[in-house]
Design a protein around this motif. Structure first.
Motif, short mmCIF file in Angstrom:
data_model
loop_
_atom_site.label_atom_id
_atom_site.label_comp_id
_atom_site.label_asym_id
_atom_site.label_seq_id
_atom_site.Cartn_x
_atom_site.Cartn_y
_atom_site.Cartn_z
N ALA A 67 88.03 81.96 -14.66
CA ALA A 67 87.64 82.85 -13.56
C ALA A 67 87.68 82.11 -12.23
N PRO A 68 87.97 82.81 -11.14
CA PRO A 68 87.98 82.15 -9.82
C PRO A 68 86.62 81.58 -9.47
N THR A 69 86.64 80.39 -8.90
CA THR A 69 85.42 79.77 -8.37
C THR A 69 85.27 80.04 -6.88
N VAL A 70 86.38 80.45 -6.25
CA VAL A 70 86.35 80.86 -4.84
C VAL A 70 87.00 82.24 -4.76
N ASP A 71 86.29 83.18 -4.19
CA ASP A 71 86.84 84.53 -3.97
C ASP A 71 86.10 85.08 -2.75
N ALA A 72 86.58 84.69 -1.58
CA ALA A 72 85.85 85.02 -0.36
C ALA A 72 86.82 85.28 0.78
N SER A 73 86.33 85.93 1.82
CA SER A 73 87.17 86.26 2.98
C SER A 73 86.46 85.87 4.26
N TRP A 74 87.24 85.83 5.32
CA TRP A 74 86.78 85.45 6.66
C TRP A 74 87.56 86.33 7.62
N SER A 75 86.91 86.90 8.60
CA SER A 75 87.63 87.72 9.57
C SER A 75 87.15 87.46 10.97
N VAL A 76 88.02 87.77 11.91
CA VAL A 76 87.75 87.49 13.32
C VAL A 76 88.44 88.56 14.15
N ARG A 77 87.85 88.90 15.29
CA ARG A 77 88.50 89.84 16.20
C ARG A 77 89.42 89.06 17.14
N LEU A 78 90.56 89.66 17.45
CA LEU A 78 91.52 88.97 18.33
C LEU A 78 90.95 88.80 19.72
N VAL A 79 90.21 89.81 20.18
CA VAL A 79 89.54 89.72 21.48
C VAL A 79 88.04 89.62 21.20
N PRO A 80 87.38 88.55 21.64
CA PRO A 80 85.96 88.37 21.30
C PRO A 80 85.10 89.49 21.87
N LEU A 81 84.05 89.85 21.11
CA LEU A 81 83.16 90.90 21.56
C LEU A 81 82.24 90.45 22.68
N VAL A 82 81.94 89.16 22.73
CA VAL A 82 81.11 88.61 23.80
C VAL A 82 81.79 87.35 24.32
N ALA A 83 81.38 86.93 25.50
CA ALA A 83 81.96 85.72 26.09
C ALA A 83 81.57 84.52 25.25
N GLY A 84 82.56 83.77 24.78
CA GLY A 84 82.29 82.58 24.00
C GLY A 84 81.97 82.89 22.55
N ARG A 85 82.88 82.53 21.65
CA ARG A 85 82.65 82.80 20.23
C ARG A 85 81.60 81.85 19.67
N ASP A 86 80.90 82.31 18.66
CA ASP A 86 79.92 81.50 17.95
C ASP A 86 80.65 80.33 17.28
N PRO A 87 80.25 79.06 17.51
CA PRO A 87 80.90 77.92 16.85
C PRO A 87 80.87 78.02 15.33
N GLY A 88 79.90 78.76 14.80
CA GLY A 88 79.81 78.91 13.36
C GLY A 88 81.01 79.61 12.75
N VAL A 89 81.78 80.33 13.57
CA VAL A 89 82.97 81.03 13.07
C VAL A 89 83.97 80.02 12.51
#
Length: 732
Positions: free
Chosen positions: A207-229
């Motif tokens: 069975a997979p040990t990793v099965d996860a996703s990550w997404s981002v908006r092309l234009v940020p919703l607020v000024a300066g993206r969260d470094p945690g992204v």
């Protein structure tokens, strides 16, 4: 139209993947999964009502798709018996857990274990879904890892829904990981959001040990993206066979707008196309130019036609460079189809000509759903005379009235009449759309006690008219749309002959498309020179010409001095087939948002897919609940206008609120009526890297209301997703 969506796969299997799936294995797999679904549903129906309501109708599936070769497997009978046993085991386990755990997932390992087979998917399970559109990338060009790569670009921004009905390719990657081990990566854009999914298994049959996703908006919703992204993306690819260029990704995340081509290239995939957001307003204006020309029998402007056909090409459609023969309905039909494609591919105008045309096209719905239906006439003759008069009466109900003289609005109305089974109006309105410039009016006025005889003579009937529905007064009138395409014969001569035969007073008026107006009066069946000789008021020739110029049949009896005999009937909705006005829906939506559960903090948006099925139906509720309005609210504190506008556009995309309504409530808040259905996974995707403090509420429909706020888990203790409960209602 330029590419507006990209999809890529990177495969790094631990053992080679064959070109084709094992036929016997795949045949058994598909027959087993189909039987399993049927047995699950059958067993669910036998549960007590209280338990049944808590058990989903469908199991979650992670099984691949592809060509099935019947007769290759071990036989349907044995497979079905096996599936019945497994369905009972899965259902007993779910019910025994209080119906509160995750819905059972049926994947390649589960199915193969049930069948006693070794999983054997093939590359055809991945590539058949899109055919030649999915282009293989040579291994030598994959610069960041991976043995196999594929890329596809598409014109529609909402082409790649990789969830629910579109999950075939994701399921194939999952099957590869389970069967052959290794690392598998998918990159996909949907609207102006970008998602990366990684599935990894330590070895074949595991069975997979990793099965996860990550997404981002092309234009940020607020000024300066969260470094945690960026941190979360690094964590997702820790130890992966594919290692992206994080320096490039960091630069892209810091830019005002992410470059899709640059981001894909950071994963070693060249050839992804930049998303070019279309100027929807300009494209609709160009469709307006093309439609006006073709319906007028003229060649459309070449630049406008090229732009329109670039949008239509995505669906394999094309508008001609020369008009077809008018009066056959072919041009009107092609343009209606073009409008439908535009509505699927682009945000629809909310004001102006196209919005008014859409409202005019719904005239038949408003008539169908109101007492006005009783006053409608229907043609029943073979010469088109009755149909032309019935169509004229329909035009009198169009709102706003000027759209009755808009050929494109008439084409759309013709299409709606077909959809609502008002078939007698389809052909005359389509022909009228193509010959409006050659169509005039012919009207006949007779004493009101001659109404039934007049309708009988001219092929008309009003089967639902009741006593008292007809306009009061001494006179009755019918207005005909008069052109050789619509009517066979001379309408004016036929009207005059009928008045002579009936030996009654009356009027025959004709107004040509050029504005020439003529009136003939009758008294006792004989022509008389003046209105007074016939006992009629004096007609206003200028008003008759104005009626034709505005293409307003209602104004004809008024100009003849006999009153507003074509006044629209009572359009008060009875069955509520459509909302009466747009604002009623928005007011109802806002009303639902006044009482919500208290905001619950969440780490991420997985609550949307953990709590709901992959496809959540919002209208057409089960049982006697009737239709339900489901409302979404998203609030992003300190939102940048460009970022929130981008999110709003994505909410209008296919499989989200494309059949509903999305609007700005405040400068930092969007609200939406989500329409018929929506996919929670898509909503999760487009929220992307929304910053901490973003609030989301869903209420209405068949599910309990949800009200959450995104928090930074490093600063606030956040309960896991499955601990979220519906709280007491609190006013917000």
């Amino acid at each position: 139209m330029d590419a507006m969506a990209s999809l890529a796969f990177l495969l790094a299997p631990a053992t080679p993947i064959p070109a084709e799936a094992d036929r016997a294995w795949f045949c058994d797999l598909k027959q087993w999964s189909s039987a399993l679904s049927g047995h699950w549903d059958s067993l669910r129906e036998r549960l007590p009502a209280e338990q049944r309501a808590r058990v989903p109708r469908r199991l979650r599936s992670r099984l691949p798709n592809g060509t099935m070769y019947f007769g290759s497997g071990s036989g349907q009978h044995g497979v079905s018996r096996n599936a019945c046993k497994w369905a009972k085991t899965l259902l007993d386990g779910y019910v025994g857990g209080g119906c509160s755990g995750p819905v059972p997932v049926v994947d390649t390992l589960v199915a193969s274990q049930a069948l006693g087979l070794t999983p054997a998917p093939g590359l055809d399970n991945l590539v058949q879904y899109r055919g030649d559109a999915l282009r293989a990338i040579p291994a030598g060009k994959l610069k960041r890892g991976g043995a196999l790569g594929y890329l596809c670009n598409a014109g529609s921004p909402w082409e790649f829904n990789v969830f629910a009905y579109g999950a075939s390719e994701r399921n194939a990657l999952h099957a590869f990981a389970e069967a052959y081990g290794g690392d598998y990566v998918m990159l996909v854009t949907w609207g102006e959001a970008l998602m990366i999914e990684r599935i990894a298994s330590p070895g074949p049959g595991m069975a997979p040990t990793v099965d996860a996703s990550w997404s981002v908006r092309l234009v940020p919703l607020v000024a300066g993206r969260d470094p945690g992204v960026l941190t979360r993306l690094r964590r997702l690819f820790d130890g992966a066979a594919v290692q992206p260029d994080f320096a490039t990704i960091e630069r892209e995340l810091g830019a005002p707008r992410i470059s899709v081509a640059g981001f894909f290239k950071a994963f070693g995939i060249a050839g992804a196309r930049e998303i070019q957001p279309p100027d929807a307003g300009a494209l609709w204006a160009q469709l307006d130019e093309v439609a006006a020309a073709l319906l007028a029998g003229e060649a459309p402007p070449k630049p406008a036609l090229a732009a329109v056909n670039a949008v239509l090409a995505e669906s394999g459609d094309k508008l001609p460079g020369k008009p077809a023969r008018p009066g056959k309905g072919a041009t009107a039909s092609a343009l209606v189809n073009a409008c439908h494609v535009f509505s699927e591919r682009l945000p629809e105008p909310t004001s102006g000509a196209w919005a008014e045309r859409k409202h005019a096209a719904d005239t038949v719905v408003r008539v169908e759903d109101s007492p006005a239906r009783r006053g409608m006439t229907f043609g029943r003759d073979a010469k088109g005379v009755g149909d032309s008069a019935a169509a004229a009466r329909m035009l009198a109900h169009i709102e706003p009235p000027p759209r009755a003289g808009d050929p494109m609005a008439l084409a759309l109305l013709s299409n709606q009449c077909e959809a609502w089974n008002w078939h007698g109006f389809v052909e005359p309105l389509a022909k009228l759309a193509e010959t409006l410039g050659q169509t005039g009016f012919t009207a006949i006025v007779a004493p009101s006690d001659e109404r039934s005889a007049m309708r009988e003579a001219f092929g008309l009937e009003a089967p639902e008219e009741r006593e008292g529905d007809a306009p009061a007064g001494p006179w009755a009138a019918e207005v005909f749309l008069d052109s050789p395409t619509l009517v066979k014969g001379d309408l004016g001569a036929a009207a005059a002959a009928w008045l002579r035969k009936r030996k009654c007073a009356g009027t025959v008026a004709r107004i040509t498309a050029d504005g020439d107006a003529s009136i003939t009066y009758f008294a006792g069946g004989r022509e008389v020179p003046h209105a007074a000789d016939a006992g009629l008021p004096q007609a206003d020739l200028d008003a008759l010409r104005d009626a034709r110029a505005a293409f307003n049949p209602r104004a004809v009896p008024i100009a003849l001095g006999v009153g507003d005999l074509f006044a629209p009937g009572d359009l008060t909705p009875s069955m509520q087939l459509l909302p009466a006005v747009e604002h009623a829906t928005r007011e109802a939506a806002s009303g639902l948002l006044t009482a919500l559960p208290a905001l619950t903090p969440v780490r991420d948006w997985r609550t949307l897919t953990d709590r709901f099925d992959g496809e959540l139906r919002l209208r057409g509720c089960d049982g006697a609940q009737g239709d339900a309005l489901l409302v979404l609210r998203i609030r992003v504190p300190h939102a940048e206008p460009a970022g929130l506008r981008s999110l709003r556009n994505d909410l209008t995309g296919r499989d989200l609120a494309d059949q509903g309504d999305v609007w700005w409530h405040r400068e930092d808040e969007l609200r939406a009526d989500m329409g018929d259905d929506y996919y929670p996974a898509l909503l999760q995707l487009i929220l992307g890297d929304a910053p901490p403090g973003t609030e989301l509420a869903l209420t209405g429909g068949r599910e309990p209301p949800l009200s959450v706020v995104l928090c930074d888990p490093s600063k606030v203790e956040v309960p896991p997703c499955d601990a979220i409960q519906v709280g007491e209602c609190a006013h917000t």
